[in-house]
Design an enzyme around this catalytic site. Structure first.
Site, mmCIF file in Angstrom:
data_model
loop_
_atom_site.group_PDB
_atom_site.id
_atom_site.type_symbol
_atom_site.label_atom_id
_atom_site.label_comp_id
_atom_site.label_asym_id
_atom_site.label_seq_id
_atom_site.Cartn_x
_atom_site.Cartn_y
_atom_site.Cartn_z
ATOM 1 N N HIS A 189 -46.895 11.786 28.024
ATOM 2 C CA HIS A 189 -46.531 11.615 26.728
ATOM 3 C C HIS A 189 -46.824 11.565 25.426
ATOM 4 O O HIS A 189 -47.742 12.126 25.538
ATOM 5 C CB HIS A 189 -46.275 9.752 26.716
ATOM 6 C CG HIS A 189 -45.265 9.569 27.951
ATOM 7 N ND1 HIS A 189 -45.255 8.085 28.758
ATOM 8 C CD2 HIS A 189 -44.818 10.401 28.783
ATOM 9 C CE1 HIS A 189 -44.496 8.277 29.336
ATOM 10 N NE2 HIS A 189 -44.719 9.406 30.276
ATOM 11 N N GLU A 222 -47.951 9.759 22.460
ATOM 12 C CA GLU A 222 -48.720 9.287 22.058
ATOM 13 C C GLU A 222 -50.452 10.390 22.798
ATOM 14 O O GLU A 222 -50.955 9.801 21.469
ATOM 15 C CB GLU A 222 -49.212 7.925 22.687
ATOM 16 C CG GLU A 222 -47.669 7.237 22.600
ATOM 17 C CD GLU A 222 -46.932 6.717 23.279
ATOM 18 O OE1 GLU A 222 -45.913 5.612 23.424
ATOM 19 O OE2 GLU A 222 -46.463 7.743 24.339
ATOM 20 N N CYS A 282 -49.380 4.657 28.322
ATOM 21 C CA CYS A 282 -49.567 5.384 26.999
ATOM 22 C C CYS A 282 -50.267 3.576 25.905
ATOM 23 O O CYS A 282 -51.702 3.961 25.621
ATOM 24 C CB CYS A 282 -48.807 5.590 26.536
ATOM 25 S SG CYS A 282 -48.587 6.838 26.917
ATOM 26 N N GLY A 309 -12.726 23.614 21.712
ATOM 27 C CA GLY A 309 -12.592 24.680 21.092
ATOM 28 C C GLY A 309 -11.788 24.861 21.279
ATOM 29 O O GLY A 309 -10.798 25.643 22.233
ATOM 30 N N SER A 318 -7.417 38.454 23.589
ATOM 31 C CA SER A 318 -8.623 37.932 24.163
ATOM 32 C C SER A 318 -8.680 36.310 24.881
ATOM 33 O O SER A 318 -8.015 35.611 23.877
ATOM 34 C CB SER A 318 -9.566 37.785 23.079
ATOM 35 O OG SER A 318 -10.974 37.319 22.963
ATOM 36 N N THR A 323 -11.529 26.356 35.751
ATOM 37 C CA THR A 323 -12.031 27.167 34.621
ATOM 38 C C THR A 323 -13.036 28.311 34.698
ATOM 39 O O THR A 323 -13.038 29.507 34.401
ATOM 40 C CB THR A 323 -12.843 26.259 33.065
ATOM 41 O OG1 THR A 323 -12.172 25.301 32.660
ATOM 42 C CG2 THR A 323 -13.844 27.647 32.519
ATOM 43 N N ASP A 357 -11.659 31.905 33.473
ATOM 44 C CA ASP A 357 -12.802 32.455 33.139
ATOM 45 C C ASP A 357 -13.880 33.205 33.022
ATOM 46 O O ASP A 357 -14.476 34.106 32.617
ATOM 47 C CB ASP A 357 -13.264 31.340 31.735
ATOM 48 C CG ASP A 357 -11.362 31.050 31.196
ATOM 49 O OD1 ASP A 357 -10.841 31.674 31.182
ATOM 50 O OD2 ASP A 357 -12.257 29.595 30.473
ATOM 51 N N LEU A 411 -9.777 18.306 33.099
ATOM 52 C CA LEU A 411 -11.009 17.828 32.910
ATOM 53 C C LEU A 411 -11.302 16.403 32.120
ATOM 54 O O LEU A 411 -12.016 15.550 32.278
ATOM 55 C CB LEU A 411 -12.479 18.595 33.760
ATOM 56 C CG LEU A 411 -13.616 17.711 33.779
ATOM 57 C CD1 LEU A 411 -14.016 16.576 34.653
ATOM 58 C CD2 LEU A 411 -14.263 19.138 34.000
#
Length: 346
Positions: free
Chosen positions: A53, A55, A90, A160, A174, A202, A206, A282
């Protein structure tokens, strides 16, 4: 009592913790700094579950350089662990090292552990201070906090889209709607996450790779799980996700699953943070279920006039409703625009 020096050194610990984002699941990213007489003796962060960890990393960094850490202060972004898991607690290491003061940002969100460190450390005569830069450090562990308290992964929605709210362009053009600058920015979100979630359509349309790409990928970062949700189970066997070098990191969830059922399946793989990349149905299901925790919305100066809607396919419960984003910030990415925020579910 916390001081401006405490905030300064916690800022250094916070920077260390940030280096572990996306690497530590199912543990949270944590950073630590060892300070004595105003001088930083050692720094460290948690690299991966099963490894030391933060620490321990900071103590080893300090002692490995020949520093005497007795009487020093340890700054940690999260309450030090007090029970044995994959590694030793820790709190024991800090006590044995002779640390005289421990300053941490926030309590462990795990109700089984919260506050335990204070009792153990104070019993040994160690001064304990908490709440320093609590808000800033809490942002780092949002995925872990949700997962440990609800059993569900933290959900980031990445979209996007065109100005008219489309995820796809007309046939023959595209596949890309957003600019390269926007896509490169979005690619870094994959580093934060343990899984990338897409719908079956998808994959069929794609043939995405859903891999980590770019110059800023940490060497320690594993390829996130690539999870495909499909009612029919009918997916092209020659798709990249089934044939490339990361094919063993692909999982298919078949059937008519609710979004919460999807998340519970992912939680079984110790996935604490999932990136939903599409498609529109989705994303619509994710928002309708009210399980989206964070949004990255990339807007391109393009009008498509058709194609897949960015959020659709599933009606929101209880009739029409909208979702407001809080703590919003935005930035320009060339001629594209990013809006970021956190959904407010009423």
């Amino acid at each position: 009592m916390a001081s401006s020096d405490d905030e300064y050194f916690m800022t250094i610990a916070l920077a260390q913790a940030s280096r572990g984002i996306g690497l530590t699941a199912p543990n949270p990213p944590v950073g630590a700094v060892i300070v004595k007489d105003g001088t930083v003796l050692g720094e460290g962060y948690h690299h991966r579950a099963g490894l030391p960890h933060a620490e321990i990393e900071a103590l080893q960094d300090a002692m490995g350089s020949g520093h005497d850490v007795r009487g020093a202060t340890a700054y940690v972004t999260l309450e030090p662990c007090s029970t044995k898991g994959r590694t030793q607690p820790c709190t024991r290491a800090l006590i044995h090292a002779g640390i005289s003061r421990v300053v941490y940002a926030l309590h462990d969100p795990n109700p089984k552990h919260a506050g335990s460190a204070d009792k153990l450390l104070r019993k040994e005569g160690i001064d304990v201070e908490s709440g320093v830069l609590e808000e800033e450090c809490s942002r780092l562990i949002r995925p872990f906090a949700k997962w440990i308290t609800t059993g569900l992964p933290y959900v980031i929605a990445k979209v996007g889209q065109s100005l008219d709210g489309r995820l796809s362009r007309p046939p023959g053009e595209s596949q890309n709607i957003t600019s390269k600058a926007a896509r490169d920015h979005a690619m870094q979100l994959r580093v934060r996450c343990d899984a990338i979630l897409v719908g079956g359509e998808t994959v069929r349309q794609d043939n995405p790779r859903l891999t980590l790409r770019g110059d800023d990928i940490p060497e320690e970062k594993n390829q996130p799980w690539r999870v495909v949700v499909t009612r029919s189970g009918s997916l092209p066997k020659k798709s990249h996700i089934f044939t490339d070098e990361f094919k063993k990191r692909t999982k298919v969830l078949k059937g008519d699953l609710s979004f919460e059922e999807i998340l519970r399946e992912l939680a079984k793989l110790d996935i604490t943070c999932v990136l939903v990349e599409g498609g529109g149905n989705l994303l619509g299901q994710a928002f309708a279920s009210r399980h989206v925790d964070e949004c990255f919305w990339y807007l391109a100066p393009r009008v498509c006039g058709g194609g897949v809607m960015s959020v659709g396919g599933v009606a929101f419960p209880d009739g029409a409703c909208s979702v407001e984003l809080a703590d919003v910030w935005h930035e320009s990415l060339g001629d594209n625009f990013l809006i970021h925020g956190y959904p407010v579910w009423e």
